[in-house]
Structures are given as structure tokens and as C-alpha cells.
Design a protein around this motif. Structure first.
Motif, PDB file in Angstrom:
ATOM      1  N   THR A 108      41.698  46.899  34.052  1.00 58.10           N
ATOM      2  CA  THR A 108      40.494  46.181  34.468  1.00 58.10           C
ATOM      3  C   THR A 108      39.679  45.737  33.247  1.00 58.10           C
ATOM      4  O   THR A 108      39.712  46.363  32.204  1.00 58.10           O
ATOM      5  CB  THR A 108      39.607  47.049  35.367  1.00 58.10           C
ATOM      6  OG1 THR A 108      39.485  48.313  34.782  1.00 58.10           O
ATOM      7  CG2 THR A 108      40.169  47.149  36.761  1.00 58.10           C
ATOM      8  N   LYS A 109      38.994  44.653  33.463  1.00 62.88           N
ATOM      9  CA  LYS A 109      38.203  44.074  32.381  1.00 62.88           C
ATOM     10  C   LYS A 109      36.806  44.690  32.386  1.00 62.88           C
ATOM     11  O   LYS A 109      36.261  45.010  33.427  1.00 62.88           O
ATOM     12  CB  LYS A 109      38.109  42.567  32.636  1.00 62.88           C
ATOM     13  CG  LYS A 109      37.854  41.755  31.401  1.00 62.88           C
ATOM     14  CD  LYS A 109      37.872  40.276  31.760  1.00 62.88           C
ATOM     15  CE  LYS A 109      36.490  39.709  31.701  1.00 62.88           C
ATOM     16  NZ  LYS A 109      36.328  38.425  32.340  1.00 62.88           N
ATOM     17  N   GLN A 110      36.277  44.794  31.176  1.00 65.01           N
ATOM     18  CA  GLN A 110      34.910  45.303  31.057  1.00 65.01           C
ATOM     19  C   GLN A 110      33.944  44.138  31.248  1.00 65.01           C
ATOM     20  O   GLN A 110      34.060  43.124  30.565  1.00 65.01           O
ATOM     21  CB  GLN A 110      34.761  45.870  29.671  1.00 65.01           C
ATOM     22  CG  GLN A 110      33.530  46.667  29.486  1.00 65.01           C
ATOM     23  CD  GLN A 110      33.705  47.466  28.223  1.00 65.01           C
ATOM     24  OE1 GLN A 110      34.520  48.371  28.135  1.00 65.01           O
ATOM     25  NE2 GLN A 110      32.952  47.092  27.220  1.00 65.01           N
TER      26      GLN A 110
ATOM     27  N   GLU B 224      28.487  45.454  29.074  1.00 66.82           N
ATOM     28  CA  GLU B 224      28.461  46.442  28.007  1.00 66.82           C
ATOM     29  C   GLU B 224      27.043  46.474  27.445  1.00 66.82           C
ATOM     30  O   GLU B 224      26.510  45.460  27.008  1.00 66.82           O
ATOM     31  CB  GLU B 224      29.453  46.034  26.915  1.00 66.82           C
ATOM     32  CG  GLU B 224      29.629  47.117  25.887  1.00 66.82           C
ATOM     33  CD  GLU B 224      30.521  46.673  24.732  1.00 66.82           C
ATOM     34  OE1 GLU B 224      31.132  45.582  24.823  1.00 66.82           O
ATOM     35  OE2 GLU B 224      30.579  47.405  23.745  1.00 66.82           O
TER      36      GLU B 224
ATOM     37  N   LYS C 247      28.766  51.172  30.254  1.00 69.11           N
ATOM     38  CA  LYS C 247      29.728  50.093  30.461  1.00 69.11           C
ATOM     39  C   LYS C 247      30.065  50.003  31.943  1.00 69.11           C
ATOM     40  O   LYS C 247      30.038  51.009  32.635  1.00 69.11           O
ATOM     41  CB  LYS C 247      31.012  50.371  29.683  1.00 69.11           C
ATOM     42  CG  LYS C 247      30.850  50.142  28.202  1.00 69.11           C
ATOM     43  CD  LYS C 247      32.047  50.640  27.446  1.00 69.11           C
ATOM     44  CE  LYS C 247      31.744  50.510  25.960  1.00 69.11           C
ATOM     45  NZ  LYS C 247      32.552  51.397  25.160  1.00 69.11           N
TER      46      LYS C 247
ATOM     47  N   GLN D 135      33.062  48.271  34.547  1.00 66.93           N
ATOM     48  CA  GLN D 135      34.322  47.539  34.681  1.00 66.93           C
ATOM     49  C   GLN D 135      34.194  46.489  35.780  1.00 66.93           C
ATOM     50  O   GLN D 135      33.419  46.651  36.712  1.00 66.93           O
ATOM     51  CB  GLN D 135      35.470  48.497  35.053  1.00 66.93           C
ATOM     52  CG  GLN D 135      35.638  49.689  34.143  1.00 66.93           C
ATOM     53  CD  GLN D 135      35.985  49.282  32.722  1.00 66.93           C
ATOM     54  OE1 GLN D 135      36.742  48.344  32.510  1.00 66.93           O
ATOM     55  NE2 GLN D 135      35.407  49.994  31.752  1.00 66.93           N
ATOM     56  N   GLU D 136      34.989  45.431  35.645  1.00 67.03           N
ATOM     57  CA  GLU D 136      34.948  44.362  36.630  1.00 67.03           C
ATOM     58  C   GLU D 136      35.330  44.881  38.020  1.00 67.03           C
ATOM     59  O   GLU D 136      36.185  45.756  38.147  1.00 67.03           O
ATOM     60  CB  GLU D 136      35.902  43.246  36.215  1.00 67.03           C
ATOM     61  CG  GLU D 136      35.651  41.974  36.980  1.00 67.03           C
ATOM     62  CD  GLU D 136      36.371  40.784  36.383  1.00 67.03           C
ATOM     63  OE1 GLU D 136      37.400  40.966  35.737  1.00 67.03           O
ATOM     64  OE2 GLU D 136      35.874  39.664  36.587  1.00 67.03           O
TER      65      GLU D 136
ATOM     66  N   GLN E 282      33.814  46.703  40.039  1.00 62.77           N
ATOM     67  CA  GLN E 282      33.415  48.061  40.399  1.00 62.77           C
ATOM     68  C   GLN E 282      32.064  48.035  41.109  1.00 62.77           C
ATOM     69  O   GLN E 282      31.347  47.046  41.067  1.00 62.77           O
ATOM     70  CB  GLN E 282      33.293  48.886  39.130  1.00 62.77           C
ATOM     71  CG  GLN E 282      34.627  49.152  38.485  1.00 62.77           C
ATOM     72  CD  GLN E 282      34.869  50.619  38.312  1.00 62.77           C
ATOM     73  OE1 GLN E 282      34.095  51.300  37.677  1.00 62.77           O
ATOM     74  NE2 GLN E 282      35.948  51.109  38.887  1.00 62.77           N
TER      75      GLN E 282
ATOM     76  N   THR F 160      31.360  42.236  40.889  1.00 63.25           N
ATOM     77  CA  THR F 160      30.928  43.544  40.429  1.00 63.25           C
ATOM     78  C   THR F 160      29.557  43.798  41.042  1.00 63.25           C
ATOM     79  O   THR F 160      28.724  42.894  41.081  1.00 63.25           O
ATOM     80  CB  THR F 160      30.818  43.551  38.896  1.00 63.25           C
ATOM     81  OG1 THR F 160      32.040  43.050  38.366  1.00 63.25           O
ATOM     82  CG2 THR F 160      30.541  44.934  38.372  1.00 63.25           C
TER      83      THR F 160
END
Lengths: 282, 265
Positions: free
Chosen positions: A2-4, A7, A29, A31-32, A34, A196
């Protein structure tokens, strides 16, 4: 993998004329796709945090501070691009309704971005049917319930197609039915559109379904983790001035009486199932 | 408060409702100019007939229009009476000091009366059949040329539409505050003028504070939804001319021609 998507590093904020920092050196952080819940008692800095993320507030000057949204660093140059990526649903349903009727309100964000009218009509219709409000297109705000107004606010946000949706205590002024239907809707949108979700809330029960929980206390981050982890740390939760969700409270009482419940039993349905099985074994 | 009809919109479904607000506003202003073309019995009758035709075309109750005229009727009568006593010329019927009733005086006072009543009726036709928002949008269009003088027409229009949008919200707030104070023994309906006026102040202060809170919330919400002051915005609501507007303008053109012909009769 998964992409962050978010941040945040070393973020502090102080309100004008205040002596204490509202937020102290927060880093986290997300994650995408989420669902992050941010919890904390009144004045813990939850809403301040959400307003810093889309540049409604400007953080304290510090070379180490960094806010990165979907690969873009938040600065005056990127501010408007970042606002295209984040939509916030605020607490008061009435005070965020800008248009004179439902469709005008949904179109407001599109008008601000100078979207051509033919495109706007399509997007407004799509957004309204996504939240189930298409039959209220011409309704004026005073004819709608709080939950319906929040649906319109959500439609106004998804018309912009942001990647992140922030619920800033969006359900706190609604009745239980309105609250549940809004949460269900957001969950559906999260899955369908891969959004997200950051949910800032007072309601501990709402956080049970989230992927991640961030606990704030007096502007400081005290913990971040999965619900099971957060709610098993009784001491930290009490110290942050919060209560446990019913399910965890029950678990504790049961363990006091010698009935240990495994940690993966984290929702009401699972608990019911587990207890029934336990009962049949005995 | 609900008795005041000026500036109030009543939902309806007649031809006048289907006309574009821009056309209606222009026509209403044009009518005021037209009325000064009338100078004899025939032309005044034409104006009167035309106005009544417009009133009937709204298909609203005549009583509603009477409610529009009523608050101003004393002012109109007073002006007419002044005309009656102070205009000289023609045959004098009665005379006392500087006061006199003359042929011209009678004629003029009736003309003035008709003029006032017709202007009020016509503007009531406009406001009864056009929502405040439509009027503000129509005005925005009419004032568009002012953009070249750097007047922020778009912003003014947005301010107007938000103000109109929040009228019911603030009404609700007022009712809430009044109820909260009634529950604690406040009395808004008794006592003389001074006492009642004093009872208003405890309502106004919290109302003012609440409206500031709303304004701040709204500003935050607008900004987070991408509103940028002075930036070019597209428009979702658009006004459209329809055939009804051409019918409207045709009637006005006809009236103008008739007035021009008959005024020199």
C-alpha cells in the motif's frame, strides 16, 4: 504494497494569544485506503490537526516540520492542489451548507475550481446519487434533516473526487440513526472509490471498525495502532481521558471473572458468536 | 411580521413565474419610466388597465396585492391631498387662504394617486413572483457592466445569495433564543413600547454572537472547499430567456407605442 498517502513530521501549532501549544511535535503516517480514527478528549487538538492537514491553519515555523499529502509537500505553492485532494465534513450540518439548495451546494466546490457547466451537471448528479440524495436535488436546507445535510456535504466533497476525506466530528450532531447511516455511507465510499478516511471523533464505538487509531492527549500523540492494541492498554486510555468501547469493557469484566476472551474478538458480532460457542462447549 | 407583503415571494405557477428574473426586473424599472409618459385620462387608463392585467396574470389572490398597497396607502393619500390643495390652475371650486381646490388640482391628485398605486402594484407583481435569489441573480446580470469599473459583482452576488440562504437559519436561531428566554420567564408580548424594545436586546446579543460563529464556521468550510477570493469561478445556476420573456417585452412595447400615440391626443 500500500502507498503512503499522508506523512506528518514534527508538527506543532500554537493558537494566537494562547500560552500553550495546541499540538506538540506530532508525527504520523497514513496508508492509502485506510480508515484512521483520531480520538482524544475536548481540547486535545484533534480538530486543529485536521485543519493543519489542508492548510486552513499554518503550522509553527520549524525546519523539521513536514506535511506530505499524496506525494505533495504542503506549502503555499501546493496549497490549492492539496485542497483538491482533501475534503472535510465539518461538525455542524447547517454551517457548511453554502448553496441555496442541495444541487447548488454540491456544485459549490466545482464552481470554485472553474469546472465547465456541462461537466458540473454530470458530477453533481453522480455525487448526489452516490449519497442517495438525488430525489432532494431542489430541496432547501431548512427542509432537510441533519443527517441529510451531512449527506449533501459528503456529496459536495466527492464531486471534487478527493483521495482523502476527513470527518471532523461530522456525526456528533446527529441522532444514532443518522450517525450510523453516514458511517455506513463513508465505509461504502471508502471501498468503492479507494478513499482514505480520517475520522475525528468523540464516540469511541465509532473507532472499532477503523484500521488504525491515533490517540491525542493535550496536543501530544500518545499512541497509534490497531484498535485491539489501543484498547488493551487500559492505563493509556484512562490517562487520555477516554473510555473503553463497550466490547472491551465487557472483555475486561469477563477476564476479572476468569473468562479470557482472545484478542481477535474485536467486534460485537464476533463477541456474540464467541460467547455462544463458549456456552455450547460448557 | 408575516403581514408585510413587500419583498415577499409566494409560490405559484402562472406565466409570470416562468419569465426570466432579468426580464421582469428590467420591465419593472421600465414601467416606472413609462408611467411618466402618461399625461391624460386615456393614457392613465391604459397604464391602469395594463397593471391590472399583470396583476390578474399572476393568478394570485387580489387580497395579497391589497396587502402590498395598504401599508403605504396613508402616505399616498397624504401626497394626493397635498396636490389637491396646493395645485392651482383651471377653474377654482373652493378657496381658503393659501388652500384651494382647482380643476387641475383634482386632476393632478388623482394622477398622482394612480401613479403611486400602479408602481407599487407592478413592483409587488415582481417580488411576489420572483424569489429573492432570482432577483439577486437578475440584478447581478444587469449590473455586470460595472465589472469594468472594478466592482466585484461576483463576490457581491455570492454575499447576497449566502445572506438569503441564512435567513431561515437565523430565524430558527431567533426562535430558539426566544424560547430559551421564555422558559426563564421573559415576556415579549406585554408592556409598552419601551418595555418591549428592551426585551429585544437580550435576544439580539446572543443572536449576534451566534451569527458570528456561523460566519466563522462557514468561512472555514468555504475555504476548505476551495473558495478563493477574486478567483474566476464557473456557474452552476444559469438564467435562461424563454418565449414568455418575448411576450412580456412585446406587451411593454405595445404599451409604449399606445402611450406615445395617446399622450398628445
Amino acid at each position: 504494497m500500500t502507498k503512503q498517502i499522508i506523512e506528518v513530521e514534527n508538527l506543532s501549532y500554537k493558537y494566537k494569544d494562547a500560552t500553550d501549544l495546541a499540538l506538540k511535535n506530532i508525527s504520523f503516517k497514513v496508508q492509502e485506503n485506510q480508515w484512521l480514527s483520531i480520538i482524544g478528549h475536548n481540547g486535545s487538538g484533534k480538530s486543529t490537526l485536521s485543519r493543519l492537514l489542508n492548510g486552513l491553519l499554518v503550522p509553527e515555523e520549524n525546519p523539521d516540520t513536514k506535511i506530505v499529502i499524496d506525494g505533495l509537500e504542503l506549502n503555499s505553492e501546493n496549497l490549492w492542489k492539496i485542497r483538491d485532494k482533501i475534503g472535510i465534513v465539518f461538525q455542524n450540518p447547517d454551517n457548511q451548507f453554502v448553496g441555496t439548495n442541495v444541487q447548488d451546494d454540491v456544485a459549490f466546490g466545482l464552481e470554485n475550481r472553474n469546472v465547465p457547466r456541462s461537466e458540473m451537471i454530470k458530477r453533481v448528479d453522480a455525487a448526489l446519487s452516490a449519497v442517495g440524495m438525488q430525489s432532494y436535488k431542489n430541496a432547501e436546507p431548512q427542509m432537510l434533516s441533519g443527517g441529510q445535510k451531512q449527506r449533501v456535504a459528503i456529496a459536495g466533497i466527492i464531486a471534487i473526487e478527493p483521495k482523502i476525506i476527513i470527518l471532523d466530528e461530522s456525526t456528533s450532531m446527529l441522532d444514532p440513526e443518522g450517525r450510523n447511516s453516514i458511517l455506513k455511507l463513508i465505509r461504502k465510499l471508502q471501498q468503492q472509490k479507494g478513499m482514505t478516511v480520517i475520522s475525528i471523533t468523540h464516540n469511541i464505538e465509532e473507532t472499532l471498525h477503523s484500521d488504525d487509531i491515533l490517540v491525542l492527549d493535550s496536543g501530544k500523540k500518545v499512541a497509534q495502532g490497531k484498535p485491539e492494541k489501543i484498547f488493551s492498554n487500559m492505563e493509556m486510555i484512562k490517562k487520555a481521558g477516554l473510555g473503553l468501547p463497550f466490547i472491551y469493557e465487557l472483555k475486561q469484566e469477563l477476564s476479572k471473572n476468569g473468562v479470557e476472551i482472545p484478542s481477535d474478538v474485536s467486534t460485537e458480532e464476533k463477541m456474540v458468536e464467541y460467547l455462544c460457542q463458549l456456552n455450547s462447549k460448557m | 411580521m408575516s403581514k408585510i407583503i413587500i419583498g415577499r415571494y409566494i409560490p405559484g405557477n402562472s406565466i409570470i413565474y416562468k419569465m426570466d428574473p432579468r426580464g421582469k426586473i428590467i420591465a419593472a424599472f421600465f414601467f416606472i419610466a413609462l408611467i411618466f409618459l402618461a399625461n391624460n385620462w386615456i393614457t392613465y387608463s391604459l397604464i391602469t388597465l395594463f397593471t391590472f392585467a399583470a396583476v390578474f396574470a399572476t393568478k394570485l389572490k387580489i387580497k395579497t396585492f391589497w396587502q402590498g398597497v395598504r401599508p403605504l396607502i396613508w402616505l399616498i393619500l397624504f401626497t394626493s391631498v397635498l396636490q389637491l390643495f396646493f395645485t392651482t390652475g383651471g377653474k377654482v371650486y373652493w378657496h381658503w387662504g393659501i388652500l384651494n381646490i382647482s380643476h387641475y388640482g383634482i386632476e393632478n391628485s388623482i394622477y398622482i394617486f394612480i401613479r403611486f398605486v400602479m408602481i407599487i402594484l407592478m413592483s409587488t407583481v415582481l417580488t411576489l413572483t420572483t424569489t429573492p435569489l432570482e432577483i439577486s441573480e437578475g440584478m447581478e446580470w444587469i449590473l455586470t457592466p460595472l465589472k469594468y469599473l472594478k466592482v466585484p459583482i461576483g463576490q457581491i452576488a455570492l454575499v447576497m445569495s449566502i445572506a438569503l440562504r441564512f435567513v431561515p437559519t437565523l430565524m430558527d436561531e431567533t426562535v430558539k433564543i426566544m424560547n430559551a428566554q421564555r422558559a426563564r420567564g421573559a415576556d415579549f408580548n406585554d408592556g409598552g413600547l419601551v418595555k418591549r424594545a428592551k426585551a429585544i436586546i437580550p435576544i439580539l446579543v446572543p443572536l449576534f454572537i451566534n451569527s458570528l460563529t456561523i460566519a466563522i464556521d462557514l468561512a472555514v468550510a468555504m475555504e476548505s472547499r476551495g473558495y478563493r477570493e477574486g478567483e474566476k469561478r464557473s456557474r452552476y445556476r444559469v438564467l435562461k430567456w424563454s418565449q414568455y420573456d418575448w411576450i412580456n417585452f412585446a406587451f411593454f412595447a405595445l404599451l409604449t407605442v399606445l402611450l406615445l400615440i395617446f399622450r398628445n391626443h
